[in-house]
Design a protein around this motif. Structure first.
Motif, short mmCIF file in Angstrom:
data_model
loop_
_atom_site.label_atom_id
_atom_site.label_comp_id
_atom_site.label_asym_id
_atom_site.label_seq_id
_atom_site.Cartn_x
_atom_site.Cartn_y
_atom_site.Cartn_z
N GLY A 60 48.99 -20.93 25.39
CA GLY A 60 47.55 -20.79 24.85
C GLY A 60 47.32 -21.79 23.67
N THR A 61 48.32 -22.01 22.96
CA THR A 61 48.44 -23.15 21.98
C THR A 61 47.87 -24.38 22.68
N ILE A 62 48.88 -24.69 23.68
CA ILE A 62 48.74 -26.05 24.52
C ILE A 62 47.35 -26.19 24.98
N GLU A 63 46.67 -25.13 25.44
CA GLU A 63 45.51 -25.07 26.09
C GLU A 63 44.32 -25.49 25.19
N ILE A 64 44.51 -24.75 23.91
CA ILE A 64 43.52 -24.93 22.73
C ILE A 64 43.75 -26.50 22.11
N ILE A 65 44.87 -26.94 22.17
CA ILE A 65 45.05 -28.22 21.66
C ILE A 65 44.49 -29.32 22.76
N ALA A 66 44.60 -28.96 23.80
CA ALA A 66 44.09 -29.92 24.84
C ALA A 66 42.51 -29.87 25.05
N ALA A 67 41.73 -28.64 24.63
CA ALA A 67 40.35 -28.55 24.41
C ALA A 67 39.78 -29.43 23.34
N PHE A 68 40.70 -29.47 22.36
CA PHE A 68 40.36 -30.22 20.90
C PHE A 68 40.50 -31.59 21.29
N ILE A 69 41.55 -32.08 22.05
CA ILE A 69 41.73 -33.46 22.32
C ILE A 69 40.52 -34.03 23.25
N MET A 70 40.20 -33.07 24.34
CA MET A 70 39.09 -33.45 25.16
C MET A 70 37.90 -33.78 24.40
N PHE A 71 37.58 -32.72 23.29
CA PHE A 71 36.20 -32.95 22.56
C PHE A 71 36.54 -34.18 21.86
N ARG A 72 37.64 -34.53 21.15
CA ARG A 72 37.63 -35.66 20.29
C ARG A 72 37.63 -36.90 21.09
N GLN A 96 34.99 -38.36 26.49
CA GLN A 96 34.92 -39.19 27.86
C GLN A 96 35.48 -38.40 28.86
N VAL A 97 34.67 -38.36 30.07
CA VAL A 97 34.89 -37.63 31.18
C VAL A 97 36.24 -37.97 31.72
N ASP A 98 36.57 -39.35 31.70
CA ASP A 98 37.86 -39.78 32.59
C ASP A 98 38.96 -39.50 31.73
N LYS A 99 38.84 -39.44 30.46
CA LYS A 99 39.95 -39.17 29.61
C LYS A 99 40.20 -37.59 29.50
N ALA A 100 39.25 -37.01 29.40
CA ALA A 100 39.30 -35.43 29.66
C ALA A 100 39.75 -35.08 30.82
N LEU A 101 39.42 -35.56 31.72
CA LEU A 101 39.98 -35.10 33.21
C LEU A 101 41.56 -35.38 33.28
N LEU A 102 41.83 -36.45 32.56
CA LEU A 102 43.32 -36.89 32.55
C LEU A 102 44.10 -35.83 31.95
N VAL A 103 43.51 -35.21 30.64
CA VAL A 103 44.27 -34.03 29.73
C VAL A 103 44.09 -33.10 30.73
N ASN A 104 43.10 -32.75 31.27
CA ASN A 104 42.91 -31.57 32.19
C ASN A 104 44.04 -31.47 33.21
N SER A 105 44.50 -32.58 33.85
CA SER A 105 45.45 -32.83 34.89
C SER A 105 46.52 -32.47 34.44
N ALA A 106 46.98 -32.95 33.20
CA ALA A 106 48.25 -32.51 32.52
C ALA A 106 48.37 -31.13 32.29
N LEU A 107 47.26 -30.33 32.07
CA LEU A 107 47.40 -29.06 31.94
C LEU A 107 47.82 -28.27 33.22
#
Length: 88
Positions: free
Chosen positions: A17-29, A32-43
């Protein structure tokens, strides 16, 4: 006193859960859609690893209470989940 197997499973789920929340903050920060998609793929890698590990810990904790046939049914069920998730 808490069971050590339950505690390990809880810790893994809190970590997940902590990893998911951190990933959401990283995507927000990144904002950019392409970078957010990359973070989401890591999840997508983290989720199944946590599922397998948590299930394995639970099964080890219950191994003395389960018969071989019940373990086989559980293995078959988990296999069906992965086939359904990973099959394209």
């Amino acid at each position: 006193m808490l069971n050590k197997f339950v505690m390990a499973m809880v810790c893994l789920r809190v970590l997940s859960g902590t990893i998911e929340i951190i990933a959401a903050f990283i995507m927000f920060r990144l904002n950019q859609v392409d970078k957010a998609l990359l973070v989401n793929s890591a999840l997508a890698l983290v989720g199944p690893i946590i599922l397998i590990t948590t299930t394995a810990i639970g099964l080890v904790g219950m191994a003395d209470k389960l018969s071989f046939s019940k373990l086989a049914w559980i293995f078959l069920g988990v296999s069906c989940l992965f086939i359904g998730i990973l099959k394209k």
